[in-house]
Design an enzyme around this catalytic site. Structure first.
Site, mmCIF file in Angstrom:
data_model
loop_
_atom_site.group_PDB
_atom_site.id
_atom_site.type_symbol
_atom_site.label_atom_id
_atom_site.label_comp_id
_atom_site.label_asym_id
_atom_site.label_seq_id
_atom_site.Cartn_x
_atom_site.Cartn_y
_atom_site.Cartn_z
ATOM 1 N N ASN A 8 3.375 32.030 37.653
ATOM 2 C CA ASN A 8 3.283 30.734 38.317
ATOM 3 C C ASN A 8 2.168 30.675 39.353
ATOM 4 O O ASN A 8 1.710 29.600 39.719
ATOM 5 C CB ASN A 8 4.614 30.401 38.994
ATOM 6 C CG ASN A 8 5.705 30.125 37.982
ATOM 7 O OD1 ASN A 8 5.517 29.353 37.062
ATOM 8 N ND2 ASN A 8 6.854 30.771 38.153
ATOM 9 N N TYR A 68 17.948 33.511 24.491
ATOM 10 C CA TYR A 68 18.381 32.119 24.505
ATOM 11 C C TYR A 68 17.165 31.199 24.560
ATOM 12 O O TYR A 68 16.048 31.633 24.852
ATOM 13 C CB TYR A 68 19.358 31.841 25.652
ATOM 14 C CG TYR A 68 18.821 32.068 27.048
ATOM 15 C CD1 TYR A 68 18.243 31.031 27.771
ATOM 16 C CD2 TYR A 68 18.917 33.317 27.663
ATOM 17 C CE1 TYR A 68 17.778 31.219 29.055
ATOM 18 C CE2 TYR A 68 18.454 33.520 28.949
ATOM 19 C CZ TYR A 68 17.893 32.470 29.644
ATOM 20 O OH TYR A 68 17.424 32.658 30.909
ATOM 21 N N ASP A 74 7.941 36.076 29.644
ATOM 22 C CA ASP A 74 7.713 37.307 30.401
ATOM 23 C C ASP A 74 8.975 38.166 30.443
ATOM 24 O O ASP A 74 8.915 39.400 30.351
ATOM 25 C CB ASP A 74 7.220 36.995 31.817
ATOM 26 C CG ASP A 74 8.095 35.990 32.556
ATOM 27 O OD1 ASP A 74 8.931 35.305 31.923
ATOM 28 O OD2 ASP A 74 7.936 35.882 33.793
ATOM 29 N N ASP A 89 12.972 42.184 37.232
ATOM 30 C CA ASP A 89 11.646 41.686 37.596
ATOM 31 C C ASP A 89 11.783 40.984 38.941
ATOM 32 O O ASP A 89 12.353 39.890 39.028
ATOM 33 C CB ASP A 89 11.123 40.720 36.540
ATOM 34 C CG ASP A 89 9.669 40.319 36.781
ATOM 35 O OD1 ASP A 89 9.137 40.634 37.873
ATOM 36 O OD2 ASP A 89 9.060 39.699 35.900
ATOM 37 N N THR A 144 21.348 40.103 64.068
ATOM 38 C CA THR A 144 21.124 39.009 63.113
ATOM 39 C C THR A 144 20.098 39.406 62.057
ATOM 40 O O THR A 144 20.300 39.188 60.858
ATOM 41 C CB THR A 144 20.649 37.751 63.854
ATOM 42 O OG1 THR A 144 21.675 37.326 64.756
ATOM 43 C CG2 THR A 144 20.353 36.623 62.873
#
Length: 207
Positions: A8, A68, A74, A89, A144
Site C-alpha cells: 500500500n 478465500y 501477498d 506478516d 501507562t
C-alpha cells in the site's frame, strides 16, 4: 529476473540476494528498464506501471488450496513459502495465517502496531505514547506506557500461542523481526513472500 511485492505504500523488490524497500517513484525510476515480475495489493498502481515493458503482474498465478475470495495475494504468496506453519506478516496490518499440508486453514487480522498505538491517542491525549520495545510479558506493568505496550504485544502473542500447536512460526514485514523475539523458535525472513512467488511461478511453468 527481479520479483516485486507492491504494498500500500512501498515496492519491495528482491534480486535473489537482498530485498529493497522503495517508494513507488524510486522503484519505477530505478527498475523501469529491467525484467520484473510483481504481485500487487494496490489496484491504483496499475495506472502507473501497467504499460511498463518487461514488467508483468503475476498476481493471478498465485493461489493456495483453501484460500478465500478476498484473500490478499501477498498473504497467499507468504503461505506458499512453506507447506506447514503459522505465517505472520507484521506491517501496516498484522496478518496471521495457518497452513497445514499446503492447505490454508484460516487466520487472524490485527491492526498494525503503529495503528494500535495511535488509537490510544484518539481516546485521550494522556494515552499518547511510544511502544516499550523490551516490555516484560511475565508480569503486569505499573505505568501507562508499559501497560499500553503490554496490552498490544501480549494480546497478539496470546492468540498466536493459542493456535500454534507445535507449528513453526514464520515472521516477515516491517515489525516482524521485533515481534518474533517474543516467541520461542520463531523464524524471521524478508524473503518469504518471494519464496512463495517463486513456488507459484515454478508450478505454473510445469502445467
Amino acid at each position: 529476473m527481479l520479483l516485486a511485492d507492491i504494498g500500500n505504500t512501498h515496492f519491495h523488490i528482491y534480486d535473489g540476494k537482498k530485498v529493497e524497500h522503495l517508494s513507488y517513484s524510486e522503484a519505477i525510476e530505478k527498475y523501469r528498464g529491467e525484467r520484473l515480475h510483481y504481485i500487487s495489493v494496490n489496484t491504483y498502481i496499475e495506472k502507473q506501471i501497467g504499460c511498463i515493458e518487461n514488467w508483468k503482474n503475476v498476481s493471478g498465478l498465485v493461489h493456495i488450496p483453501g484460500e478465500y475470495e478476498t484473500m490478499g495475494v501477498d498473504r497467499k504468496a507468504l503461505c506458499l513459502s512453506h507447506k506447514n506453519g503459522i505465517f505472520v506478516d507484521a506491517g501496516s496490518a498484522i496478518t496471521v495465517d495457518i497452513v497445514e499440508g499446503g492447505v490454508y486453514r484460516g487466520g487472524i487480522i490485527f491492526p498494525g502496531i503503529q495503528t494500535m498505538l495511535e488509537s490510544y491517542g484518539h481516546i485521550s491525549k494522556a494515552l499518547e505514547t511510544e511502544l516499550v520495545p523490551d516490555i516484560n510479558l511475565t508480569q503486569l506493568p505499573f505505568t501507562t506506557k508499559e501497560q499500553i505496550s503490554y496490552g498490544i504485544i501480549a494480546s497478539i502473542k496470546a492468540l498466536i500461542d493459542r493456535h500454534r500447536g507445535g507449528k513453526t512460526l514464520y515472521f516477515t514485514g516491517g515489525d516482524g523481526e521485533f515481534l518474533s523475539a517474543f516467541f520461542d523458535h520463531a523464524q524471521y525472513s524478508e524473503t518469504l513472500v518471494f519464496e512463495g512467488m517463486r513456488y507459484a511461478l515454478k508450478e505454473k511453468r510445469q502445467c
